[in-house]
Design a protein around this motif. Sequence first.
Motif, PDB file in Angstrom:
ATOM      1  N   ARG A   1       0.832  -1.205   0.000  1.00  0.00           N
ATOM      2  CA  ARG A   1       0.000   0.000   0.000  1.00  0.00           C
ATOM      3  C   ARG A   1       0.868   1.257   0.000  1.00  0.00           C
ATOM      4  N   MET A   2       1.904   1.250   0.838  1.00  0.00           N
ATOM      5  CA  MET A   2       2.807   2.395   0.917  1.00  0.00           C
ATOM      6  C   MET A   2       3.543   2.601  -0.405  1.00  0.00           C
ATOM      7  N   THR A   3       3.951   1.493  -1.027  1.00  0.00           N
ATOM      8  CA  THR A   3       4.662   1.570  -2.300  1.00  0.00           C
ATOM      9  C   THR A   3       3.751   2.139  -3.386  1.00  0.00           C
ATOM     10  N   ALA A   4       2.516   1.671  -3.439  1.00  0.00           N
ATOM     11  CA  ALA A   4       1.566   2.180  -4.433  1.00  0.00           C
ATOM     12  C   ALA A   4       1.347   3.680  -4.251  1.00  0.00           C
ATOM     13  N   ALA A   5       1.221   4.119  -3.000  1.00  0.00           N
ATOM     14  CA  ALA A   5       1.032   5.551  -2.727  1.00  0.00           C
ATOM     15  C   ALA A   5       2.267   6.347  -3.149  1.00  0.00           C
ATOM     16  N   LEU A   6       3.442   5.795  -2.888  1.00  0.00           N
ATOM     17  CA  LEU A   6       4.684   6.465  -3.272  1.00  0.00           C
ATOM     18  C   LEU A   6       4.812   6.581  -4.786  1.00  0.00           C
ATOM     19  N   LEU A   7       4.487   5.502  -5.492  1.00  0.00           N
ATOM     20  CA  LEU A   7       4.556   5.532  -6.956  1.00  0.00           C
ATOM     21  C   LEU A   7       3.603   6.585  -7.520  1.00  0.00           C
ATOM     22  N   ARG A   8       2.411   6.687  -6.946  1.00  0.00           N
ATOM     23  CA  ARG A   8       1.458   7.719  -7.381  1.00  0.00           C
ATOM     24  C   ARG A   8       2.023   9.110  -7.125  1.00  0.00           C
ATOM     25  N   LYS A   9       2.603   9.293  -5.961  1.00  0.00           N
ATOM     26  CA  LYS A   9       3.148  10.600  -5.596  1.00  0.00           C
ATOM     27  C   LYS A   9       4.286  11.002  -6.526  1.00  0.00           C
ATOM     28  N   LEU A  10       5.111  10.032  -6.908  1.00  0.00           N
ATOM     29  CA  LEU A  10       6.236  10.296  -7.811  1.00  0.00           C
ATOM     30  C   LEU A  10       5.811  10.324  -9.279  1.00  0.00           C
ATOM     31  N   ARG A  11       4.570   9.911  -9.525  1.00  0.00           N
ATOM     32  CA  ARG A  11       4.018   9.842 -10.882  1.00  0.00           C
ATOM     33  C   ARG A  11       4.827   8.913 -11.789  1.00  0.00           C
ATOM     34  N   VAL A  12       5.100   7.721 -11.232  1.00  0.00           N
ATOM     35  CA  VAL A  12       5.771   6.667 -11.986  1.00  0.00           C
ATOM     36  C   VAL A  12       4.932   5.402 -11.875  1.00  0.00           C
ATOM     37  N   SER A  13       5.227   4.423 -12.723  1.00  0.00           N
ATOM     38  CA  SER A  13       4.404   3.216 -12.741  1.00  0.00           C
ATOM     39  C   SER A  13       5.114   1.965 -12.234  1.00  0.00           C
ATOM     40  N   SER A  14       6.392   2.083 -11.877  1.00  0.00           N
ATOM     41  CA  SER A  14       7.094   0.901 -11.390  1.00  0.00           C
ATOM     42  C   SER A  14       8.139   1.281 -10.349  1.00  0.00           C
ATOM     43  N   ARG A  15       8.566   0.260  -9.612  1.00  0.00           N
ATOM     44  CA  ARG A  15       9.614   0.480  -8.616  1.00  0.00           C
ATOM     45  C   ARG A  15      10.916   0.902  -9.297  1.00  0.00           C
ATOM     46  N   ALA A  16      11.194   0.324 -10.457  1.00  0.00           N
ATOM     47  CA  ALA A  16      12.421   0.677 -11.179  1.00  0.00           C
ATOM     48  C   ALA A  16      12.413   2.149 -11.580  1.00  0.00           C
ATOM     49  N   GLU A  17      11.272   2.633 -12.057  1.00  0.00           N
ATOM     50  CA  GLU A  17      11.166   4.047 -12.409  1.00  0.00           C
ATOM     51  C   GLU A  17      11.331   4.929 -11.183  1.00  0.00           C
ATOM     52  N   ALA A  18      10.765   4.519 -10.068  1.00  0.00           N
ATOM     53  CA  ALA A  18      10.886   5.290  -8.830  1.00  0.00           C
ATOM     54  C   ALA A  18      12.346   5.380  -8.404  1.00  0.00           C
ATOM     55  N   ALA A  19      13.056   4.259  -8.480  1.00  0.00           N
ATOM     56  CA  ALA A  19      14.470   4.247  -8.101  1.00  0.00           C
ATOM     57  C   ALA A  19      15.294   5.131  -9.027  1.00  0.00           C
ATOM     58  N   ALA A  20      15.020   5.051 -10.326  1.00  0.00           N
ATOM     59  CA  ALA A  20      15.751   5.875 -11.284  1.00  0.00           C
ATOM     60  C   ALA A  20      15.468   7.362 -11.053  1.00  0.00           C
ATOM     61  N   LEU A  21      14.217   7.703 -10.852  1.00  0.00           N
ATOM     62  CA  LEU A  21      13.843   9.094 -10.604  1.00  0.00           C
ATOM     63  C   LEU A  21      14.496   9.594  -9.324  1.00  0.00           C
ATOM     64  N   ALA A  22      14.478   8.783  -8.301  1.00  0.00           N
ATOM     65  CA  ALA A  22      15.068   9.174  -7.023  1.00  0.00           C
ATOM     66  C   ALA A  22      16.557   9.428  -7.159  1.00  0.00           C
ATOM     67  N   GLY A  23      17.245   8.548  -7.851  1.00  0.00           N
ATOM     68  CA  GLY A  23      18.677   8.730  -8.054  1.00  0.00           C
ATOM     69  C   GLY A  23      18.975   9.962  -8.869  1.00  0.00           C
ATOM     70  N   HIS A  24      18.223  10.166  -9.912  1.00  0.00           N
ATOM     71  CA  HIS A  24      18.436  11.313 -10.796  1.00  0.00           C
ATOM     72  C   HIS A  24      18.131  12.633 -10.086  1.00  0.00           C
ATOM     73  N   ALA A  25      17.117  12.638  -9.247  1.00  0.00           N
ATOM     74  CA  ALA A  25      16.699  13.862  -8.570  1.00  0.00           C
ATOM     75  C   ALA A  25      17.424  14.085  -7.245  1.00  0.00           C
ATOM     76  N   GLY A  26      18.281  13.152  -6.861  1.00  0.00           N
ATOM     77  CA  GLY A  26      19.022  13.302  -5.606  1.00  0.00           C
ATOM     78  C   GLY A  26      18.170  13.081  -4.374  1.00  0.00           C
ATOM     79  N   LEU A  27      17.117  12.293  -4.501  1.00  0.00           N
ATOM     80  CA  LEU A  27      16.212  12.063  -3.378  1.00  0.00           C
ATOM     81  C   LEU A  27      16.706  10.980  -2.427  1.00  0.00           C
ATOM     82  N   LEU A  28      17.804  10.336  -2.756  1.00  0.00           N
ATOM     83  CA  LEU A  28      18.274   9.233  -1.925  1.00  0.00           C
ATOM     84  C   LEU A  28      19.260   9.682  -0.858  1.00  0.00           C
ATOM     85  N   THR A  29      19.653  10.930  -0.885  1.00  0.00           N
ATOM     86  CA  THR A  29      20.584  11.438   0.108  1.00  0.00           C
ATOM     87  C   THR A  29      19.820  12.161   1.207  1.00  0.00           C
ATOM     88  N   ASP A  30      20.406  12.220   2.379  1.00  0.00           N
ATOM     89  CA  ASP A  30      19.762  12.920   3.508  1.00  0.00           C
ATOM     90  C   ASP A  30      19.919  14.407   3.389  1.00  0.00           C
TER      91      ASP A  30
END
Length: 83
Positions: A54-83
């Motif tokens: 459920r949390m993953t589905a909500a996160l994917l909607r928030k990021l406007r992506v359709s898969s976990r792979a897209e979410a990971a790529a977007l996060a890395g590209h946007a610098g969302l993985l760092t504190d």
Amino acid sequence: MLPGPLLRGLLRPARSSSVDLDSEERRLLRSIAAGRSTVEIAEQLHVSERTVKRMTAALLRKLRVSSRAEAAALAGHAGLLTD
């Protein structure tokens, strides 16, 4: 030949990197980007697998992506993985 402003516009990422994630969403996104399974994430967060899904589905909607792979790529590209 393309004019500079047009070329920059075409090369600019389509998604905004200004996604506002809370600490729990960032933690989930880091786990997804690390390739952890739903079971592993559930154990890490001390929640059920259903809650992780459920949390993953909500996160994917928030990021406007359709898969976990897209979410990971977007996060890395946007610098969302760092504190």
